[in-house]
Write a protein that holds these residues in place. Structure first.
Motif, PDB file in Angstrom:
ATOM      1  N   VAL A   1     -71.694 -22.260-105.886  1.00  0.00           N
ATOM      2  CA  VAL A   1     -71.008 -22.048-107.164  1.00  0.00           C
ATOM      3  C   VAL A   1     -71.348 -23.235-108.049  1.00  0.00           C
ATOM      4  O   VAL A   1     -71.113 -24.382-107.671  1.00  0.00           O
ATOM      5  CB  VAL A   1     -69.483 -21.952-106.972  1.00  0.00           C
ATOM      6  CG1 VAL A   1     -68.800 -21.802-108.328  1.00  0.00           C
ATOM      7  CG2 VAL A   1     -69.135 -20.781-106.062  1.00  0.00           C
ATOM      8  N   PRO A   2     -71.909 -23.017-109.243  1.00  0.00           N
ATOM      9  CA  PRO A   2     -72.303 -24.138-110.102  1.00  0.00           C
ATOM     10  C   PRO A   2     -71.085 -24.872-110.646  1.00  0.00           C
ATOM     11  O   PRO A   2     -69.969 -24.345-110.630  1.00  0.00           O
ATOM     12  CB  PRO A   2     -73.084 -23.457-111.222  1.00  0.00           C
ATOM     13  CG  PRO A   2     -72.514 -22.085-111.292  1.00  0.00           C
ATOM     14  CD  PRO A   2     -72.185 -21.710-109.878  1.00  0.00           C
ATOM     15  N   PRO A   3     -71.274 -26.093-111.159  1.00  0.00           N
ATOM     16  CA  PRO A   3     -70.168 -26.810-111.805  1.00  0.00           C
ATOM     17  C   PRO A   3     -69.595 -25.975-112.937  1.00  0.00           C
ATOM     18  O   PRO A   3     -70.304 -25.156-113.537  1.00  0.00           O
ATOM     19  CB  PRO A   3     -70.840 -28.088-112.341  1.00  0.00           C
ATOM     20  CG  PRO A   3     -72.080 -28.235-111.542  1.00  0.00           C
ATOM     21  CD  PRO A   3     -72.528 -26.863-111.191  1.00  0.00           C
ATOM     22  N   GLN A   4     -68.322 -26.190-113.269  1.00  0.00           N
ATOM     23  CA  GLN A   4     -67.643 -25.367-114.270  1.00  0.00           C
ATOM     24  C   GLN A   4     -68.373 -25.317-115.603  1.00  0.00           C
ATOM     25  O   GLN A   4     -68.545 -24.256-116.191  1.00  0.00           O
ATOM     26  CB  GLN A   4     -66.213 -25.873-114.486  1.00  0.00           C
ATOM     27  CG  GLN A   4     -65.208 -25.285-113.516  1.00  0.00           C
ATOM     28  CD  GLN A   4     -63.791 -25.603-113.925  1.00  0.00           C
ATOM     29  OE1 GLN A   4     -63.499 -26.665-114.460  1.00  0.00           O
ATOM     30  NE2 GLN A   4     -62.889 -24.679-113.683  1.00  0.00           N
ATOM     31  N   ILE A   5     -68.799 -26.476-116.104  1.00  0.00           N
ATOM     32  CA  ILE A   5     -69.416 -26.497-117.425  1.00  0.00           C
ATOM     33  C   ILE A   5     -70.725 -25.710-117.423  1.00  0.00           C
ATOM     34  O   ILE A   5     -71.063 -25.022-118.388  1.00  0.00           O
ATOM     35  CB  ILE A   5     -69.641 -27.950-117.909  1.00  0.00           C
ATOM     36  CG1 ILE A   5     -70.061 -27.962-119.378  1.00  0.00           C
ATOM     37  CG2 ILE A   5     -70.635 -28.673-117.043  1.00  0.00           C
ATOM     38  CD1 ILE A   5     -69.021 -27.426-120.317  1.00  0.00           C
ATOM     39  N   VAL A   6     -71.478 -25.794-116.322  1.00  0.00           N
ATOM     40  CA  VAL A   6     -72.723 -25.033-116.206  1.00  0.00           C
ATOM     41  C   VAL A   6     -72.416 -23.542-116.127  1.00  0.00           C
ATOM     42  O   VAL A   6     -73.080 -22.723-116.768  1.00  0.00           O
ATOM     43  CB  VAL A   6     -73.524 -25.494-114.973  1.00  0.00           C
ATOM     44  CG1 VAL A   6     -74.733 -24.581-114.746  1.00  0.00           C
ATOM     45  CG2 VAL A   6     -73.992 -26.934-115.142  1.00  0.00           C
ATOM     46  N   ALA A   7     -71.379 -23.197-115.352  1.00  0.00           N
ATOM     47  CA  ALA A   7     -70.995 -21.785-115.233  1.00  0.00           C
ATOM     48  C   ALA A   7     -70.590 -21.216-116.592  1.00  0.00           C
ATOM     49  O   ALA A   7     -70.969 -20.097-116.945  1.00  0.00           O
ATOM     50  CB  ALA A   7     -69.846 -21.644-114.231  1.00  0.00           C
ATOM     51  N   VAL A   8     -69.823 -22.000-117.371  1.00  0.00           N
ATOM     52  CA  VAL A   8     -69.384 -21.535-118.693  1.00  0.00           C
ATOM     53  C   VAL A   8     -70.577 -21.331-119.620  1.00  0.00           C
ATOM     54  O   VAL A   8     -70.680 -20.307-120.310  1.00  0.00           O
ATOM     55  CB  VAL A   8     -68.390 -22.546-119.316  1.00  0.00           C
ATOM     56  CG1 VAL A   8     -68.141 -22.216-120.781  1.00  0.00           C
ATOM     57  CG2 VAL A   8     -67.079 -22.525-118.551  1.00  0.00           C
ATOM     58  N   SER A   9     -71.492 -22.292-119.652  1.00  0.00           N
ATOM     59  CA  SER A   9     -72.641 -22.170-120.543  1.00  0.00           C
ATOM     60  C   SER A   9     -73.528 -21.002-120.136  1.00  0.00           C
ATOM     61  O   SER A   9     -74.085 -20.304-120.989  1.00  0.00           O
ATOM     62  CB  SER A   9     -73.448 -23.472-120.578  1.00  0.00           C
ATOM     63  OG  SER A   9     -74.024 -23.755-119.323  1.00  0.00           O
ATOM     64  N   MET A  10     -73.652 -20.761-118.821  1.00  0.00           N
ATOM     65  CA  MET A  10     -74.445 -19.625-118.347  1.00  0.00           C
ATOM     66  C   MET A  10     -73.784 -18.306-118.728  1.00  0.00           C
ATOM     67  O   MET A  10     -74.448 -17.336-119.110  1.00  0.00           O
ATOM     68  CB  MET A  10     -74.640 -19.720-116.830  1.00  0.00           C
ATOM     69  CG  MET A  10     -75.554 -20.868-116.397  1.00  0.00           C
ATOM     70  SD  MET A  10     -75.577 -21.126-114.602  1.00  0.00           S
ATOM     71  CE  MET A  10     -76.439 -19.659-114.038  1.00  0.00           C
ATOM     72  N   GLU A  11     -72.441 -18.265-118.651  1.00  0.00           N
ATOM     73  CA  GLU A  11     -71.708 -17.055-119.047  1.00  0.00           C
ATOM     74  C   GLU A  11     -71.885 -16.793-120.546  1.00  0.00           C
ATOM     75  O   GLU A  11     -72.062 -15.652-120.978  1.00  0.00           O
ATOM     76  CB  GLU A  11     -70.218 -17.212-118.710  1.00  0.00           C
ATOM     77  CG  GLU A  11     -69.893 -17.113-117.235  1.00  0.00           C
ATOM     78  CD  GLU A  11     -70.108 -15.710-116.690  1.00  0.00           C
ATOM     79  OE1 GLU A  11     -69.988 -14.734-117.477  1.00  0.00           O
ATOM     80  OE2 GLU A  11     -70.406 -15.583-115.498  1.00  0.00           O
ATOM     81  N   LEU A  12     -71.819 -17.865-121.340  1.00  0.00           N
ATOM     82  CA  LEU A  12     -72.018 -17.716-122.780  1.00  0.00           C
ATOM     83  C   LEU A  12     -73.412 -17.171-123.081  1.00  0.00           C
ATOM     84  O   LEU A  12     -73.591 -16.309-123.935  1.00  0.00           O
ATOM     85  CB  LEU A  12     -71.836 -19.064-123.477  1.00  0.00           C
ATOM     86  CG  LEU A  12     -70.395 -19.511-123.746  1.00  0.00           C
ATOM     87  CD1 LEU A  12     -70.384 -20.939-124.259  1.00  0.00           C
ATOM     88  CD2 LEU A  12     -69.721 -18.581-124.749  1.00  0.00           C
TER      89      LEU A  12
END
Length: 276
Positions: free
Chosen positions: A233-244
């Motif tokens: 599971v990627p770090p939160q900030i990376v996950a958010v940017s990928m979702e965006l």
């Protein structure tokens, strides 16, 4: 420099753990090894410091094969922090613990005493305290200090933040960062992707005893194929940017979709709004 050349290793020859692992760690790097339990990370670390020898292939430390070196010789080059400090601490006082490594290497003397006293002052330890009466975070800090005081050129950390609260985690990792900034090569096994993202510049992903990805940390942590294969599971900030980036395709190649820190994300959002 540390080199693994097509390394195979096991604790029981009928059950192989590493299956042809190859990589090179240059002097001064900060490398994180990530992957699920059983991927082979801790076995790899034990090969680095000579606690385990390869069944096949070569592990080289500065060009010398670990099969030709005694563990005591490797200890002068590679400092090892165990996941559980209670497997490392063995003396009755903090000062004795910090002197233990010097005595084991035959380096006890006035210089060792001076280095220990300076570190006790820097870390704020009570030199006469019983290590086994210290809390978990303090014991981890002491175990790390017992490596720092010897100033090895390579430090291997096996899950250095396990069992620590946020404050303790930051304290331990900031010391590790200072070591790295001073020129120490750092190799770390870590399950906490936030810690990996904050401190490591390179990430090696392992799965089923093999290296499945190796590169700059954020490139690796944005690789969806790697994440899926290694169940990461990627770090939160990376996950958010990928979702965006997925939700708004035009952001995929823009800074908003590539942010690696909260600061980068905030700045990218401001820039994106200004451009609209």
């Amino acid at each position: 420099m540390i080199q693994f050349k097509d390394v195979h290793a096991s604790y029981d020859e009928a059950l192989p753990i590493l299956k042809g692992v190859s990589f090179t760690v240059e002097r001064g790097e900060f490398v994180a090894f990530v992957g699920t339990n059983g991927a082979g990370k801790s076995t790899t670390m034990r090969l680095v410091n000579g606690l385990l020898k390869p069944d096949a292939g070569e592990v080289l430390i500065d060009g010398m094969s670990t099969t030709e070196l005694k563990t005591s010789q490797l200890a002068r080059t590679v400092g090892f922090l165990f996941q559980n400090p209670d497997r490392q601490i063995c003396c009755n006082t903090v000062r004795e613990e910090l002197l233990f490594g010097f005595k084991a290497l035959g380096l006890a003397g006035p210089e060792a005493d001076a280095r220990v006293d300076a570190l006790i002052s820097e870390f704020g330890f009570d030199p006469d305290e019983d290590p086994f009466l210290m809390n978990r975070g303090a014991r981890q800090l002491l175990a790390l200090a017992s490596i720092v005081v010897l100033a090895p050129p390579v430090v291997v950390l096996d899950e250095p933040t396990t069992g620590l609260d946020y404050r303790e985690c930051v304290k331990v990792m900031d010391i590790v960062r200072q070591l790295h900034e001073g020129g120490t090569t750092v190799i770390m096994v870590c399950h906490d992707m936030e810690v990996v993202a904050d401190y490591a510049s390179r990430c090696i992903v392992m799965s089923d005893g093999q290296v499945v990805d190796d590169g700059p940390t954020f490139e690796v942590l944005r690789n969806s194929d790697t994440l899926e294969r290694a169940s990461l599971v990627p770090p939160q900030i990376v996950a958010v940017s990928m979702e965006l980036a997925c939700a708004v395709p035009r952001l995929a190649s823009r800074p908003v979709g590539c942010a690696n820190t909260v600061e980068e994300m905030a700045a990218a959002i401001v820039d994106e709004r200004s451009a609209q």
